[in-house]
Design an enzyme around this catalytic site. Structure first.
Site, mmCIF file in Angstrom:
data_model
loop_
_atom_site.group_PDB
_atom_site.id
_atom_site.type_symbol
_atom_site.label_atom_id
_atom_site.label_comp_id
_atom_site.label_asym_id
_atom_site.label_seq_id
_atom_site.Cartn_x
_atom_site.Cartn_y
_atom_site.Cartn_z
ATOM 1 N N SER A 164 0.886 -1.162 0.000
ATOM 2 C CA SER A 164 0.000 0.000 0.000
ATOM 3 C C SER A 164 0.921 1.208 0.000
ATOM 4 C CB SER A 164 -0.875 0.041 1.252
ATOM 5 O OG SER A 164 -1.688 -1.105 1.329
ATOM 6 N N CYS A 165 0.546 2.254 -0.730
ATOM 7 C CA CYS A 165 1.336 3.479 -0.750
ATOM 8 C C CYS A 165 0.369 4.649 -0.758
ATOM 9 C CB CYS A 165 2.241 3.515 -1.971
ATOM 10 S SG CYS A 165 3.376 4.922 -1.982
ATOM 11 N N VAL A 166 0.469 5.484 0.257
ATOM 12 C CA VAL A 166 -0.455 6.607 0.387
ATOM 13 C C VAL A 166 0.298 7.886 0.712
ATOM 14 C CG1 VAL A 166 -2.380 5.146 1.149
ATOM 15 C CG2 VAL A 166 -0.859 6.146 2.843
#
Length: 123
Positions: A102-104
């Site tokens: 996940s990359c936010v």
């Protein structure tokens, strides 16, 4: 449960462990680009900071007796989503096994850094 701690990665800056192993799983706290020798953030660009974060993760993996190839999942935090491509270019050199991710983008990261990565790995 086994607490993982190494002086080759930054010391925790709060009430938590660098990482914990339970069973055959390693859960590492988020790493930011602190130089463990000085306790300071020295890297400036997103590329330099990502490199520093990945090196810190490598030291935690080594202290737990595992490696990047055993990383199952990463969670990546960026202070600016416009750094996504530059971040990925460095990230890809380390996480060659392509773990789930996940990359936010987030509003703030401790110490005003540009990125933070946490991992889950097999030991």
């Amino acid at each position: 449960m086994n607490i993982i701690s190494t002086d080759k990665a930054p010391a925790a800056i709060g009430p938590y462990s660098q990482a914990v192993v339970t069973g055959n799983m390693l859960f590492a706290s988020g790493q930011i680009p602190i130089n463990p020798a000085t306790g300071n953030v020295e890297a400036q660009t997103i590329e330099e900071q990502t490199e520093a974060v990945c090196k810190n993760i490598g030291e935690i993996l080594a202290a737990a007796g595992t490696s990047y190839e055993k990383v199952i999942k990463t969670t990546c935090f960026l202070a600016d989503i416009n750094d996504f491509a530059a971040f990925n270019a460095v990230y890809a050199k380390y996480f060659v096994s392509k773990p789930a991710r996940s990359c936010v983008a987030v509003k703030d990261i401790p110490k005003g850094v540009k990125c933070e990565i946490e991992i889950i790995a097999e030991v």
